[in-house]
Scaffold this motif. Structure first.
Motif, short mmCIF file in Angstrom:
data_model
loop_
_atom_site.label_atom_id
_atom_site.label_comp_id
_atom_site.label_asym_id
_atom_site.label_seq_id
_atom_site.Cartn_x
_atom_site.Cartn_y
_atom_site.Cartn_z
N VAL A 1 0.86 -1.19 0.00
CA VAL A 1 0.00 0.00 0.00
C VAL A 1 0.90 1.24 0.00
N VAL A 2 0.59 2.18 -0.86
CA VAL A 2 1.39 3.41 -0.88
C VAL A 2 0.47 4.64 -0.88
N ILE A 3 0.88 5.62 -0.09
CA ILE A 3 0.16 6.91 -0.05
C ILE A 3 0.97 7.94 -0.83
N LEU A 4 0.30 8.65 -1.73
CA LEU A 4 0.95 9.73 -2.47
C LEU A 4 0.37 11.04 -1.96
N ASP A 5 1.23 11.93 -1.48
CA ASP A 5 0.70 13.19 -0.96
C ASP A 5 1.51 14.40 -1.41
N ARG A 6 0.79 15.50 -1.63
CA ARG A 6 1.43 16.69 -2.17
C ARG A 6 2.22 17.46 -1.11
N ASN A 7 1.83 17.33 0.13
CA ASN A 7 2.51 18.09 1.18
C ASN A 7 3.78 17.41 1.64
N SER A 8 4.56 18.12 2.45
CA SER A 8 5.77 17.52 3.02
C SER A 8 5.41 16.77 4.30
N TRP A 9 4.14 16.89 4.71
CA TRP A 9 3.70 16.21 5.93
C TRP A 9 2.49 15.33 5.62
N LEU A 10 2.14 14.45 6.55
CA LEU A 10 0.92 13.67 6.42
C LEU A 10 -0.15 14.29 7.31
N GLY A 11 -1.39 13.97 7.03
CA GLY A 11 -2.47 14.47 7.88
C GLY A 11 -3.30 15.55 7.22
N GLY A 12 -2.86 16.02 6.06
CA GLY A 12 -3.65 17.01 5.32
C GLY A 12 -3.83 18.29 6.11
N ILE A 13 -5.07 18.66 6.31
CA ILE A 13 -5.41 19.91 6.98
C ILE A 13 -5.30 19.80 8.51
N LEU A 14 -5.25 18.55 9.02
CA LEU A 14 -5.31 18.36 10.48
C LEU A 14 -4.24 19.12 11.28
#
Lengths: 486, 416
Positions: free
Chosen positions: B32-45
């Motif tokens: 399973v892989v997560i692709l995210d645009r930010n340098s952090w995880l958690g989005g807006i949280l």
């Protein structure tokens, strides 16, 4: 006090193209711009259309400069690296009656030596979303990004040693025997000649030395910008037949270089040259007018709205149309003024600039520089690259692989390049207008924080001093604790 | 260009993406892989530093960063791959993803994809607010990020347009930081955020809420100087004569959220015009087989708790996805009278179906009906419905209903 050969007041498309034309010669040239960047007035807020010359009466200056400018634009685009697309335009007739108007425009165009004009019947019009009775096809009409166009002149002029003084407002102009003293909010300057390219403020500048023999009638035009996802609605520009009054071209639909669609402009005479408000009424009107051309246009497609102000020398009572005035003052020698440069001023600017240089050459001997250089290679955009190019660029500099603006796919490298402009413009908008970061459908919702972070780091700047667009448009009040403890 | 094959690719590492990834792993997906645009995880949280996250889901109240941390550590323990500062540029019908980051361009072939791109804020122009274009106008989320992530103050004398939850929470936050919050303006006759936030963020701090009002003009050529507000009539048009000026340096916009689904265009996935999210079935699978959707890109949720619960279902279904089981017939679930939208929009397997929906308007006592032609599938009394509160239902759909091919209509009514 620094001495200049030529001082240009105004860093719009006229001032910037004159500066560029002068940068080829051994001269000390300065441009005073009261905004925080060039193209801060009408040069920024217009349709970005390269006109062909079908709308101005034969033998007018408007027609002459428009046709001349149109002809030299492609080579300028190649040398200066601004985007230009020859997408052509249709002037559409909604009924048989309006065909007479098309014929009139065609006749004017032919007299002005505009090539390729053709009246097509409705079925021949190659625009699937447009229904019309007939249309005049104008193949030599094109589009530029009006601010990139202006910036290309200004930045290349600056690279060739023209001095641009941003946020510098000329507050007084004094004619001495053989030179001018220019008083500004940032000190005094001296120059042999002065070029008044102050746009809407041209009268104010003249008033500093003589009694103007004309009035300026500001005429506001509002625009709506539509989301890129509607870009397939049209391929070329779509104009109605021009309205009979006000000396304007009517609400048209124009594709932009950035891929959006522009709806506008309205035409409304106002009292205040700085009143660039958009209004509820006009926004509604633009949608209604737009739907007359393309019924599928929805107000939900709107991602931005703005207005620009035309510098008109004729009042609405006089019909709103008058020709440009480009002349040296009879009373104050050495003051060259450009008055009433409204549409097609963007197209005409490079030709106007050549003429102004010709006028200057009558007072100052002009010698070509040996080291004049055209703009560096055209700036690449990540969004326009192939996969291979993208990989290669990222390998060279990883900042090409960091997307800052999601909607427009603008990378960190492009933002930093925009901030490294030779003019020293460093507002949030100066980034936006150079690389499109923040111009997409979220209007900076995601990228603003990152661009602010980059600006802060790049210039080691206190956040309090970061501005949106103009000299006093600061974005923040400081650090949270600072504000609370005040 | 680098190539890799994965079982489940999750696009977006906010709360929905994290919950879906963790759940996919728990249900047997190996890679399973997560692709995210930010340098952090958690989005807006990370910028939601207020309390109240996790109550419905776990019984424990956490701040946004704490809630995110919980899922981030689960993802780490389960060896879920994370590609940060990575933007997906494109994916196609074959579930091939093209993404970019500072290492280059990546091609990721995924057996299944979970969409968890989240949403963006509506801007001044979505509401067509005329006037000048000075500095000092921010969306509420952008202002929140400046205050909470960067310690930067965007304003001193602030008006907030829109009473969505972000707007209410930022009002209180600004008050804590010493700003004057002059009021919250709402065009509707009721607040659009959660009632508890109206009490805890406005009432407790004496911040006025102007219902049935909107901003009619913005003035200030450089920085914002003042706005005009006016009362609106039933058609939401300003009533002349009710206009008044408010001096302020900042206007924050909390006008609602728009699901971010620009990526879906290339893959030809069908979008629901009302939710702004993809059309899904009971498994949260989109109209492209093997592509599932969850979180705020599916529909804008009220709370992260409800969002995570659904996202876990999307992750589980992605892990268990089996193309051959897919049936061709499906029935439509449509929003009828009194209902703004229903998710899922279609059902193709009989059995337990989780439904989420929103009402058109607030109602004291009402009855929710699910109707097939004239046959009542469900009748349920609802004590109080409010568009701000999502309604959640779990129903059993009998096989004959699915076989019938008839659409099911969901209605909220005071009587029938």
């Amino acid at each position: 006090m620094k001495n200049f050969h030529v001082a240009i007041i105004g860093g719009g498309v006229i001032g910037s193209s004159i500066a560029w034309e002068l940068s080829k010669y051994k001269l000390d040239v300065v441009v005073f711009e009261m905004g925080s960047d060039v193209a801060s007035g009408a040069s920024k807020a217009n349709s970005g259309v390269v006109h062909s010359g079908i709308n101005s009466p034969p033998s007018s200056l408007k027609a002459r400069y428009c046709v001349e400018g149109n002809k030299i634009l492609q080579s300028l685009a190649d040398n200066l690296g601004f985007p230009l697309k020859w997408i052509g335009k249709y002037v559409i007739a909604k009924n048989e009656e309006e065909i007479k108007e098309l014929e009139r425009l065609k006749k004017v165009g032919i007299e002005n030596c505009v090539p390729g004009l053709k009246i097509k019947n409705g079925a021949e019009v190659t625009e699937p979303n447009i229904s019309c009775f007939a249309a005049l096809w104008v193949p030599t009409a094109g589009i530029v990004s009006p601010y990139k166009f202006t910036m290309a002149f200004a930045e290349n002029a600056a690279e060739n040693d023209v001095k641009f003084l941003l946020e510098t407002k000329v507050t007084n102009l004094i004619k001495h025997k053989d030179c001018f003293i220019l008083k500004t909010n940032k000190g005094e300057y001296q120059s042999l000649l002065v070029v008044n390219a102050a746009g809407l403020n041209c009268r104010e500048i003249i008033s500093m030395v003589e009694k103007p023999d004309f009035n300026v009638y500001p005429c506001r035009g509002e625009y709506l910008v539509l989301d890129k996802k509607h870009s397939s609605l049209i391929n070329s520009m779509i104009y109605p037949v021009p309205p009979k009054e006000l000396g304007v071209l009517g609400v048209h639909i124009t594709p932009t270089i950035g891929g959006n669609i522009l709806l506008g402009p309205s035409a409304e005479f106002i009292d205040d040259t700085e009143n660039k408000k958009t209004t509820r009424e006009m926004m509604k009107t633009l949608i209604i007018e737009g739907r007359k051309i393309i019924p599928a246009i929805s107000d939900r497609a709107v991602i931005n709205a703005y207005s620009g102000i035309r510098c008109k020398l004729a009042s609405p009572e006089e019909g709103g149309w008058s020709d440009y005035r480009i002349e040296e003052s009879k009373q104050v020698s050495g003051l060259i003024s450009l008055l009433g440069i409204e549409s097609p001023g963007l197209t005409g600017a490079p030709a106007i600039a050549k003429d102004v240089v010709r006028m200057i050459s009558q007072s100052i001997e002009l010698k070509f520089k040996d080291n004049f250089k055209f703009a560096k290679i055209k700036r690449k955009r990540f969004s326009e690259m192939s996969v291979k190019e993208r990989s290669d660029f990222i390998k060279k500099d990883e900042r090409w692989g960091r997307i800052v603006c999601r909607c427009e796919q603008i990378t960190e490298k492009e933002v930093i390049d925009a901030l490294s402009n030779p003019l020293g413009a460093k507002t949030l908008s100066s980034v936006k207008y150079r690389c499109r970061a923040g111009m997409g459908r979220c209007q900076g919702g995601f990228c603003t924080q990152h661009i602010i972070r980059i600006i802060k780091k790049q210039f080691n700047m206190d956040v309090k001093n970061i501005k949106l667009r103009s000299p006093d448009s600061n974005l923040f009040f400081g650090r949270t604790r600072e504000v609370r403890n005040e | 260009m680098s190539n890799q094959d994965v079982d489940v690719a999750v696009i977006g590492g906010g709360p929905a993406g994290l919950a879906a990834a963790v759940s996919a792993k728990e249900h047997g997906a190996k890679h399973v892989v997560i692709l995210d645009r930010n340098s952090w995880l958690g989005g807006i949280l990370p910028q939601c530093i207020h309390d109240g996250f996790g109550v419905e889901e776990t019984g424990e109240s956490m701040t946004g960063p704490e809630y995110a941390e919980k899922y981030i550590s689960m993802a780490q323990q389960q060896n879920i791959g994370v590609m940060n500062e990575t933007m997906v540029l494109h994916f196609d019908k074959k579930r091939e993803i093209i993404a970019v980051n500072k290492k280059g361009i990546h091609k990721i072939k995924a057996k299944t994809i979970v969409l968890a791109m989240g949403c963006r804020e509506k801007t001044r122009w979505s509401a067509m607010i005329p006037g000048d274009r000075p500095s000092g106008i921010f969306t509420a989320g952008v202002a929140q990020s400046f205050i909470n992530l960067y310690n930067i103050m965007p304003g001193k004398n602030v008006v907030i347009l829109g009473s969505g939850d972000v707007g209410l929470i930022i009002a209180r936050r600004l008050k804590f930081e010493g700003a004057n919050v002059l009021g919250v303006i709402e065009i509707l006759p009721y607040a659009s955020g959660l009632p508890r936030n109206v009490v805890q963020c406005l009432d407790d701090y004496d911040i006025p809420l102007f219902l049935n009002h909107t901003v009619t003009s913005i003035e200030g050529r450089e920085r914002l100087e003042r706005i005009a507000i006016a009362q609106v009539n039933k058609n939401m048009n300003p009533i002349s004569g009710t206009e008044r000026q408010i001096k302020c340096d900042t206007l924050l916009l909390s006008l609602g959220l728009i699901p971010e689904n620009e990526l879906l265009k290339n893959a030809d996935i069908k979008i629901d015009e009302i939710t702004g999210g993809p059309v899904v079935d009971q498994n949260l699978e989109t109209t492209l087989g093997g592509v599932f959707a969850c979180g705020n890109c599916l529909q804008v949720y009220d709370t992260v708790d409800m969002l995570s619960i659904d996202a876990k279902r999307a992750g589980k279904n992605a892990a268990k996805y089996n193309k051959s089981k897919k049936l061709k017939t499906s029935i439509k679930l449509i929003a009828g009278k009194g209902v703004r939208y229903v998710v899922p929009q279609k059902i193709d397997v009989a059995g337990t179906v989780h439904i989420t929906l929103r009402s058109e308007k607030p109602q004291e006592k009402s009855i929710l009906w699910i109707i097939e032609n004239d046959k009542i599938i469900l009748r349920k009394k609802l004590r109080f419905v409010n568009p701000a509160n999502m309604v959640k239902l779990v129903i059993e759909i009998p096989p004959e209903v699915v076989k019938s091919g008839h659409k099911l209509e969901v209605i909220i009514d005071d009587k029938r």
